[in-house]
Design a protein around this motif. Structure first.
Motif, PDB file in Angstrom:
ATOM      1  N   VAL A 127     -21.907  25.253   5.903  1.00  0.00           N
ATOM      2  CA  VAL A 127     -21.634  23.836   5.654  1.00  0.00           C
ATOM      3  C   VAL A 127     -22.620  22.964   6.425  1.00  0.00           C
ATOM      4  CG1 VAL A 127     -19.974  21.989   6.103  1.00  0.00           C
ATOM      5  CG2 VAL A 127     -19.216  24.108   5.032  1.00  0.00           C
ATOM      6  N   GLY A 128     -22.861  23.306   7.690  1.00  0.00           N
ATOM      7  CA  GLY A 128     -23.799  22.536   8.497  1.00  0.00           C
ATOM      8  C   GLY A 128     -25.209  22.585   7.944  1.00  0.00           C
ATOM      9  N   THR A 129     -25.600  23.743   7.434  1.00  0.00           N
ATOM     10  CA  THR A 129     -26.943  23.893   6.865  1.00  0.00           C
ATOM     11  C   THR A 129     -27.091  23.060   5.598  1.00  0.00           C
ATOM     12  OG1 THR A 129     -27.236  26.094   7.819  1.00  0.00           O
ATOM     13  CG2 THR A 129     -28.586  25.553   5.898  1.00  0.00           C
ATOM     14  N   LEU A 130     -26.059  23.048   4.767  1.00  0.00           N
ATOM     15  CA  LEU A 130     -26.105  22.218   3.566  1.00  0.00           C
ATOM     16  C   LEU A 130     -26.155  20.737   3.937  1.00  0.00           C
ATOM     17  CD1 LEU A 130     -23.587  24.101   1.257  1.00  0.00           C
ATOM     18  CD2 LEU A 130     -26.044  23.847   0.898  1.00  0.00           C
ATOM     19  N   HIS A 131     -25.391  20.337   4.951  1.00  0.00           N
ATOM     20  CA  HIS A 131     -25.478  18.965   5.448  1.00  0.00           C
ATOM     21  C   HIS A 131     -26.926  18.627   5.781  1.00  0.00           C
ATOM     22  CE1 HIS A 131     -21.038  18.806   7.008  1.00  0.00           C
ATOM     23  NE2 HIS A 131     -21.136  18.434   5.762  1.00  0.00           N
ATOM     24  N   LEU A 132     -27.542  19.499   6.563  1.00  0.00           N
ATOM     25  CA  LEU A 132     -28.898  19.251   7.041  1.00  0.00           C
ATOM     26  C   LEU A 132     -29.895  19.186   5.892  1.00  0.00           C
ATOM     27  CD1 LEU A 132     -30.988  19.074   9.368  1.00  0.00           C
ATOM     28  CD2 LEU A 132     -31.058  21.570   9.341  1.00  0.00           C
ATOM     29  N   LEU A 133     -29.848  20.163   4.998  1.00  0.00           N
ATOM     30  CA  LEU A 133     -30.864  20.250   3.949  1.00  0.00           C
ATOM     31  C   LEU A 133     -30.714  19.124   2.918  1.00  0.00           C
ATOM     32  CD1 LEU A 133     -31.029  24.119   3.409  1.00  0.00           C
ATOM     33  CD2 LEU A 133     -32.549  22.662   4.757  1.00  0.00           C
ATOM     34  N   LEU A 134     -29.491  18.742   2.611  1.00  0.00           N
ATOM     35  CA  LEU A 134     -29.311  17.633   1.676  1.00  0.00           C
ATOM     36  C   LEU A 134     -29.796  16.321   2.286  1.00  0.00           C
ATOM     37  CD1 LEU A 134     -25.793  18.416   0.140  1.00  0.00           C
ATOM     38  CD2 LEU A 134     -27.999  18.523  -1.022  1.00  0.00           C
ATOM     39  N   ALA A 135     -29.491  16.122   3.579  1.00  0.00           N
ATOM     40  CA  ALA A 135     -29.898  14.879   4.235  1.00  0.00           C
ATOM     41  C   ALA A 135     -31.400  14.822   4.456  1.00  0.00           C
ATOM     42  CB  ALA A 135     -29.159  14.728   5.570  1.00  0.00           C
ATOM     43  N   THR A 136     -31.979  15.899   5.002  1.00  0.00           N
ATOM     44  CA  THR A 136     -33.416  15.889   5.284  1.00  0.00           C
ATOM     45  C   THR A 136     -34.239  16.029   4.015  1.00  0.00           C
ATOM     46  OG1 THR A 136     -33.418  18.296   5.713  1.00  0.00           O
ATOM     47  CG2 THR A 136     -33.099  16.836   7.604  1.00  0.00           C
ATOM     48  N   GLY A 137     -33.621  16.524   2.954  1.00  0.00           N
ATOM     49  CA  GLY A 137     -34.331  16.608   1.684  1.00  0.00           C
ATOM     50  C   GLY A 137     -34.366  15.297   0.937  1.00  0.00           C
ATOM     51  N   THR A 138     -33.607  14.306   1.407  1.00  0.00           N
ATOM     52  CA  THR A 138     -33.543  13.011   0.730  1.00  0.00           C
ATOM     53  C   THR A 138     -34.126  11.884   1.568  1.00  0.00           C
ATOM     54  OG1 THR A 138     -31.546  13.695  -0.463  1.00  0.00           O
ATOM     55  CG2 THR A 138     -32.025  11.350  -0.386  1.00  0.00           C
ATOM     56  N   GLU A 139     -33.530  11.606   2.726  1.00  0.00           N
ATOM     57  CA  GLU A 139     -33.883  10.420   3.520  1.00  0.00           C
ATOM     58  C   GLU A 139     -35.352  10.381   3.955  1.00  0.00           C
ATOM     59  OE1 GLU A 139     -32.034   7.673   5.220  1.00  0.00           O
ATOM     60  OE2 GLU A 139     -30.722   7.873   3.494  1.00  0.00           O
ATOM     61  N   PRO A 140     -35.892  11.426   4.593  1.00  0.00           N
ATOM     62  CA  PRO A 140     -37.289  11.333   5.040  1.00  0.00           C
ATOM     63  C   PRO A 140     -38.274  11.189   3.883  1.00  0.00           C
ATOM     64  CG  PRO A 140     -36.132  13.069   6.234  1.00  0.00           C
ATOM     65  CD  PRO A 140     -35.246  12.654   5.104  1.00  0.00           C
ATOM     66  N   VAL A 141     -38.037  11.899   2.773  1.00  0.00           N
ATOM     67  CA  VAL A 141     -38.943  11.794   1.625  1.00  0.00           C
ATOM     68  C   VAL A 141     -38.879  10.392   1.025  1.00  0.00           C
ATOM     69  CG1 VAL A 141     -39.585  12.752  -0.615  1.00  0.00           C
ATOM     70  CG2 VAL A 141     -38.642  14.255   1.151  1.00  0.00           C
ATOM     71  N   MET A 142     -37.669   9.867   0.909  1.00  0.00           N
ATOM     72  CA  MET A 142     -37.489   8.497   0.421  1.00  0.00           C
ATOM     73  C   MET A 142     -38.266   7.518   1.296  1.00  0.00           C
ATOM     74  SD  MET A 142     -33.927   6.321   0.311  1.00  0.00           S
ATOM     75  CE  MET A 142     -33.820   6.338   2.126  1.00  0.00           C
ATOM     76  N   ASN A 143     -38.152   7.670   2.613  1.00  0.00           N
ATOM     77  CA  ASN A 143     -38.858   6.765   3.520  1.00  0.00           C
ATOM     78  C   ASN A 143     -40.368   6.953   3.448  1.00  0.00           C
ATOM     79  OD1 ASN A 143     -36.502   5.606   4.371  1.00  0.00           O
ATOM     80  ND2 ASN A 143     -36.424   6.644   6.345  1.00  0.00           N
ATOM     81  N   LEU A 144     -40.806   8.196   3.308  1.00  0.00           N
ATOM     82  CA  LEU A 144     -42.248   8.442   3.226  1.00  0.00           C
ATOM     83  C   LEU A 144     -42.840   7.771   1.988  1.00  0.00           C
ATOM     84  CD1 LEU A 144     -44.867   9.735   4.123  1.00  0.00           C
ATOM     85  CD2 LEU A 144     -44.099  11.908   3.101  1.00  0.00           C
ATOM     86  N   ILE A 145     -42.200   7.928   0.844  1.00  0.00           N
ATOM     87  CA  ILE A 145     -42.691   7.294  -0.385  1.00  0.00           C
ATOM     88  C   ILE A 145     -42.654   5.772  -0.247  1.00  0.00           C
ATOM     89  CG2 ILE A 145     -42.203   6.926  -2.839  1.00  0.00           C
ATOM     90  CD1 ILE A 145     -41.150   9.840  -2.912  1.00  0.00           C
ATOM     91  N   THR A 146     -41.530   5.242   0.242  1.00  0.00           N
ATOM     92  CA  THR A 146     -41.382   3.793   0.401  1.00  0.00           C
ATOM     93  C   THR A 146     -42.409   3.242   1.375  1.00  0.00           C
ATOM     94  OG1 THR A 146     -39.002   3.999  -0.016  1.00  0.00           O
ATOM     95  CG2 THR A 146     -39.756   1.955   0.990  1.00  0.00           C
ATOM     96  N   ASN A 147     -42.573   3.906   2.528  1.00  0.00           N
ATOM     97  CA  ASN A 147     -43.518   3.429   3.537  1.00  0.00           C
ATOM     98  C   ASN A 147     -44.958   3.497   3.042  1.00  0.00           C
ATOM     99  OD1 ASN A 147     -41.404   2.958   5.287  1.00  0.00           O
ATOM    100  ND2 ASN A 147     -41.691   4.822   6.474  1.00  0.00           N
ATOM    101  N   ALA A 148     -45.289   4.553   2.291  1.00  0.00           N
ATOM    102  CA  ALA A 148     -46.656   4.690   1.782  1.00  0.00           C
ATOM    103  C   ALA A 148     -46.972   3.577   0.783  1.00  0.00           C
ATOM    104  CB  ALA A 148     -46.844   6.059   1.135  1.00  0.00           C
TER     105      ALA A 148
END
Length: 417
Positions: free
Chosen positions: A232-253
């Motif tokens: 459960v913790g791993t799914l929490h991590l992968l879903l969150a890190t698979g979305t938020e940082p990529v979203m911010n990277l695209i937006t910031n770029a």
């Protein structure tokens, strides 16, 4: 050495770069005060961060190595308790971390990531078609319409999250980085997030699918499998890190290139490769700003200061990328032609983000297609009107209003976003 008064962290994240500069003024490693009055240390120096990220004396396990938590002085009323209660790569150390990393890394092998390219390209084309349907001159929030749905749909497809459950299951991770929450709100989010993820895991256990959740349930490493809590913790991590940082990277770029048209011209002309622009974005606008937590397993001297055993340490990626000790007096300047773009925004060594190859693939496909499809893309507001996320952990924009095309002369435009 004279000890400085800790910099009190602004939980709203109103200006993470100014805050990083104020922390750095006290040295590459300096004391800070977290929400709840908790003392911690922030690393803004590139060299110090590189050492900390590869030093076994910096643990990620609060249950073993955060003295105040072990002693009961940090309770459920700590505003960042969600970052302590997880059971995954962000809260394990030593052999436990190695085992979890080996099991989890199987989700992001080069072959698996490469095989995702056609699907990502189709999704990007679909999202751009929707943007193209917006009338000329009408602003659209590129974050909500493009930068968020792309990585969230990719990661949910990867893990077999059904469409009707996606918003609910992603909301837990999005809420967990909101550092303006009260302790009660944070604890309630963690409890609900855990419950929903357990229910999903059980559904996949009963009905396996062709997805990575099913693979993680069955994954073994030296005869060991993920426990229910780890899964459960791993799914929490992968879903969150698979979305938020990529979203911010695209937006910031996109924001960086649109507010620096001369830089965008270099990329459009081919004089500078798009990948270089992404690297510079990662350096000067790291998608994760101030990451909790590491804990010293013994007294450590780093960056000229002594960190006592058992104290929390944060990696200040927003400050590290702009460290003048590495990048000179113009370290704050966005420059796609800069020769040295070294950064640690995806981590380092054994703590390098395992999802970095997928993040790169999504970002390159998204930006290439976006600027090809909309060569006259512009911001719909002044740069100073772009608001930050309500968090000091992430570094992103609240919205990114853009115009895909200028207004048609003589036609009224809708100026709402």
């Amino acid at each position: 050495m004279l000890e400085h008064r800790p910099v009190v962290i602004d939980r709203t994240g109103a200006d993470i770069h100014d805050e990083a500069r104020r922390i750095r003024a006290h040295g590459p490693v300096a004391p800070v005060e977290l929400p709840g009055g908790v003392r911690a240390w922030s690393i803004t120096g590139h060299a110090a961060a590189r050492l900390a990220l590869s030093d076994h004396r910096f643990s990620k396990d609060p249950r073993r190595h955060w003295t105040a938590y072990v002693d009961g002085r940090i309770g459920d009323d700590f505003p960042l308790i969600g970052w302590v209660l997880m059971d995954n790569l962000t809260t394990t150390h030593g052999a436990d971390h190695t085992r979890l990393r080996r099991l989890t890394a199987k989700a992001f092998t080069p072959r698996r990531v490469a095989a995702m390219r056609p699907g990502i390209e189709r999704l990007v084309a679909e999202l751009l078609d929707e943007l193209a349907a917006v009338p000329p001159g009408r602003p659209v929030d590129l974050k909500a319409a493009f930068a968020h749905p792309l990585p969230s749909r990719v990661i949910c497809d990867l893990f077999g999250i059904p469409p009707e459950a996606r918003a609910r299951m992603l909301r837990g991770g999005e809420t967990n980085v909101d550092t303006t929450l009260t302790p009660e709100e944070s604890a309630a989010n963690v409890e609900q997030w855990h419950r929903e993820m357990y229910e999903f895991v059980e559904s996949r256990r009963r009905t396996p699918g062709d997805d990575l959740t099913t693979d993680l349930i069955a994954a073994k490493e030296d005869g060991s499998q993920l426990s229910d809590s780890e899964l459960v913790g791993t799914l929490h991590l992968l879903l969150a890190t698979g979305t938020e940082p990529v979203m911010n990277l695209i937006t910031n770029a996109v924001a960086a290139l649109l507010t620096h048209p001369e830089q965008l011209a270099l990329v459009r002309s081919g004089e500078v490769d798009l990948r270089e622009a992404v690297e510079e974005t990662l350096r000067v606008q790291a998608p994760v700003a101030h990451l909790p937590f590491r804990f010293t397993t013994e007294e450590v001297v780093l960056g000229g200061v002594t960190i006592p055993r058992g104290e929390p340490v944060l990696i200040n990626f927003a400050g590290i990328g702009r460290d003048p000790a590495l990048h000179g007096a113009d370290a704050d300047r966005f420059d796609v032609a800069r020769k040295d773009k070294e950064h640690l925004s995806f981590g380092h060594g054994i703590y390098r983000c395992i999802g970095a190859p997928l993040a790169w693939l999504e970002t390159e496909i998204a930006l290439t297609a976006l600027f090809d499809r909309f060569p006259r893309l512009t911001l719909a507001v002044d740069e100073g009107e772009l608001e930050p996320q309500a968090t000091f952990i992430m570094n992103g924009r609240l919205t990114l209003p853009v115009l895909t095309e200028p207004a048609v002369v003589g036609s009224p435009s809708d100026v709402t976003v």
